[in-house]
Design a protein around this motif. Structure first.
Motif, PDB file in Angstrom:
ATOM      1  N   ILE A   6       0.862  -1.183   0.000  1.00  0.00           N
ATOM      2  CA  ILE A   6       0.000   0.000   0.000  1.00  0.00           C
ATOM      3  C   ILE A   6       0.896   1.230   0.000  1.00  0.00           C
ATOM      4  N   VAL A   7       0.543   2.209  -0.831  1.00  0.00           N
ATOM      5  CA  VAL A   7       1.336   3.427  -0.912  1.00  0.00           C
ATOM      6  C   VAL A   7       1.235   4.178   0.413  1.00  0.00           C
ATOM      7  N   LYS A   8       2.374   4.362   1.069  1.00  0.00           N
ATOM      8  CA  LYS A   8       2.433   5.078   2.347  1.00  0.00           C
ATOM      9  C   LYS A   8       2.347   6.575   2.085  1.00  0.00           C
ATOM     10  N   TRP A   9       3.173   7.065   1.154  1.00  0.00           N
ATOM     11  CA  TRP A   9       3.123   8.452   0.710  1.00  0.00           C
ATOM     12  C   TRP A   9       3.824   8.556  -0.630  1.00  0.00           C
ATOM     13  N   TYR A  10       3.495   9.614  -1.377  1.00  0.00           N
ATOM     14  CA  TYR A  10       4.103   9.846  -2.672  1.00  0.00           C
ATOM     15  C   TYR A  10       4.081  11.339  -2.948  1.00  0.00           C
ATOM     16  N   LYS A  11       5.211  11.898  -3.346  1.00  0.00           N
ATOM     17  CA  LYS A  11       5.331  13.328  -3.648  1.00  0.00           C
ATOM     18  C   LYS A  11       5.372  13.504  -5.163  1.00  0.00           C
ATOM     19  N   ASP A  12       4.262  13.999  -5.726  1.00  0.00           N
ATOM     20  CA  ASP A  12       4.182  14.199  -7.174  1.00  0.00           C
ATOM     21  C   ASP A  12       5.290  15.113  -7.680  1.00  0.00           C
ATOM     22  N   GLU A  13       5.526  16.203  -6.951  1.00  0.00           N
ATOM     23  CA  GLU A  13       6.501  17.200  -7.409  1.00  0.00           C
ATOM     24  C   GLU A  13       7.940  16.662  -7.405  1.00  0.00           C
ATOM     25  N   LYS A  14       8.211  15.668  -6.574  1.00  0.00           N
ATOM     26  CA  LYS A  14       9.542  15.065  -6.509  1.00  0.00           C
ATOM     27  C   LYS A  14       9.633  13.775  -7.331  1.00  0.00           C
ATOM     28  N   GLY A  15       8.491  13.095  -7.501  1.00  0.00           N
ATOM     29  CA  GLY A  15       8.472  11.878  -8.298  1.00  0.00           C
ATOM     30  C   GLY A  15       8.914  10.626  -7.564  1.00  0.00           C
ATOM     31  N   TYR A  16       8.750  10.623  -6.244  1.00  0.00           N
ATOM     32  CA  TYR A  16       9.109   9.419  -5.488  1.00  0.00           C
ATOM     33  C   TYR A  16       8.261   9.305  -4.238  1.00  0.00           C
ATOM     34  N   GLY A  17       8.337   8.123  -3.602  1.00  0.00           N
ATOM     35  CA  GLY A  17       7.575   7.895  -2.389  1.00  0.00           C
ATOM     36  C   GLY A  17       7.963   6.586  -1.740  1.00  0.00           C
ATOM     37  N   ARG A  18       7.051   6.087  -0.903  1.00  0.00           N
ATOM     38  CA  ARG A  18       7.273   4.847  -0.160  1.00  0.00           C
ATOM     39  C   ARG A  18       6.054   3.952  -0.274  1.00  0.00           C
ATOM     40  N   ASP A  26       5.871   0.040   9.370  1.00  0.00           N
ATOM     41  CA  ASP A  26       7.305   0.229   9.550  1.00  0.00           C
ATOM     42  C   ASP A  26       8.158  -0.555   8.556  1.00  0.00           C
ATOM     43  N   ASN A  27       7.533  -1.254   7.631  1.00  0.00           N
ATOM     44  CA  ASN A  27       8.248  -2.052   6.642  1.00  0.00           C
ATOM     45  C   ASN A  27       7.913  -1.495   5.268  1.00  0.00           C
ATOM     46  N   HIS A  28       8.761  -0.585   4.763  1.00  0.00           N
ATOM     47  CA  HIS A  28       8.443   0.059   3.493  1.00  0.00           C
ATOM     48  C   HIS A  28       9.658   0.150   2.585  1.00  0.00           C
ATOM     49  N   VAL A  29       9.381   0.356   1.298  1.00  0.00           N
ATOM     50  CA  VAL A  29      10.431   0.430   0.285  1.00  0.00           C
ATOM     51  C   VAL A  29      10.262   1.698  -0.542  1.00  0.00           C
ATOM     52  N   PHE A  30      11.347   2.131  -1.137  1.00  0.00           N
ATOM     53  CA  PHE A  30      11.383   3.316  -1.983  1.00  0.00           C
ATOM     54  C   PHE A  30      10.769   3.011  -3.346  1.00  0.00           C
ATOM     55  N   VAL A  31      10.066   4.007  -3.925  1.00  0.00           N
ATOM     56  CA  VAL A  31       9.544   3.886  -5.280  1.00  0.00           C
ATOM     57  C   VAL A  31       9.792   5.203  -6.018  1.00  0.00           C
ATOM     58  N   HIS A  32      10.272   5.092  -7.253  1.00  0.00           N
ATOM     59  CA  HIS A  32      10.521   6.240  -8.116  1.00  0.00           C
ATOM     60  C   HIS A  32       9.518   6.199  -9.259  1.00  0.00           C
ATOM     61  N   PHE A  33       9.139   7.373  -9.778  1.00  0.00           N
ATOM     62  CA  PHE A  33       8.119   7.405 -10.825  1.00  0.00           C
ATOM     63  C   PHE A  33       8.502   6.569 -12.040  1.00  0.00           C
ATOM     64  N   SER A  34       9.783   6.452 -12.324  1.00  0.00           N
ATOM     65  CA  SER A  34      10.220   5.684 -13.484  1.00  0.00           C
ATOM     66  C   SER A  34       9.970   4.183 -13.321  1.00  0.00           C
ATOM     67  N   SER A  35       9.678   3.758 -12.095  1.00  0.00           N
ATOM     68  CA  SER A  35       9.401   2.342 -11.820  1.00  0.00           C
ATOM     69  C   SER A  35       7.923   1.993 -11.944  1.00  0.00           C
ATOM     70  N   ILE A  36       7.080   3.004 -12.159  1.00  0.00           N
ATOM     71  CA  ILE A  36       5.642   2.779 -12.318  1.00  0.00           C
ATOM     72  C   ILE A  36       5.380   2.467 -13.791  1.00  0.00           C
ATOM     73  N   LEU A  37       4.762   1.329 -14.046  1.00  0.00           N
ATOM     74  CA  LEU A  37       4.504   0.931 -15.430  1.00  0.00           C
ATOM     75  C   LEU A  37       3.430   1.814 -16.061  1.00  0.00           C
ATOM     76  N   PRO A  38       3.586   2.157 -17.349  1.00  0.00           N
ATOM     77  CA  PRO A  38       2.582   2.978 -18.038  1.00  0.00           C
ATOM     78  C   PRO A  38       1.222   2.284 -18.069  1.00  0.00           C
ATOM     79  N   ASP A  39       0.177   3.071 -17.987  1.00  0.00           N
ATOM     80  CA  ASP A  39      -1.196   2.569 -18.035  1.00  0.00           C
ATOM     81  C   ASP A  39      -2.026   3.677 -18.674  1.00  0.00           C
ATOM     82  N   LYS A  40      -2.498   3.465 -19.908  1.00  0.00           N
ATOM     83  CA  LYS A  40      -3.203   4.511 -20.655  1.00  0.00           C
ATOM     84  C   LYS A  40      -4.479   4.977 -19.973  1.00  0.00           C
ATOM     85  N   GLU A  41      -5.132   4.095 -19.219  1.00  0.00           N
ATOM     86  CA  GLU A  41      -6.359   4.478 -18.530  1.00  0.00           C
ATOM     87  C   GLU A  41      -6.074   5.323 -17.294  1.00  0.00           C
TER      88      GLU A  41
END
Length: 81
Positions: A6-18, A26-41
């Motif tokens: 579940i997305v803990k937080w995400y900063k659109d302006e920075k392009g990353y989150g947890r 307390d168990n979370h991982v880093f996510v960068h916008f480039s790791s999100i797969l494209p989805d036209k919908e």
């Protein structure tokens, strides 16, 4: 191997989150916008982002020799809002 979280937080302006693994706060991982797969919908403008509370699936990657991020999410797919 695919994980779910579940997305803990995400900063659109920075392009990353947890993402919380298995919903554990307390168990979370880093996510960068480039790791999100494209989805036209979900991302018709091609700008990829996440929202707090979304359920996602992803591949968990270990980063050897990293002092900041030990694990990162790759190939992220939004399952539900």
């Amino acid at each position: 191997m695919k994980q779910e979280g579940i997305v803990k937080w995400y900063k659109d302006e920075k392009g990353y989150g947890r993402i919380m693994l298995n919903g554990e706060k307390d168990n979370h991982v880093f996510v960068h916008f480039s790791s999100i797969l494209p989805d036209k919908e979900r991302f018709p403008t091609a700008f990829r982002f996440l929202k707090q509370g979304q359920k996602v699936s992803f591949d968990l990657h270990e980063i050897p020799n990293s002092t900041d991020q030990k694990q990162v999410a790759e190939n992220v797919i939004v399952l539900s809002d």
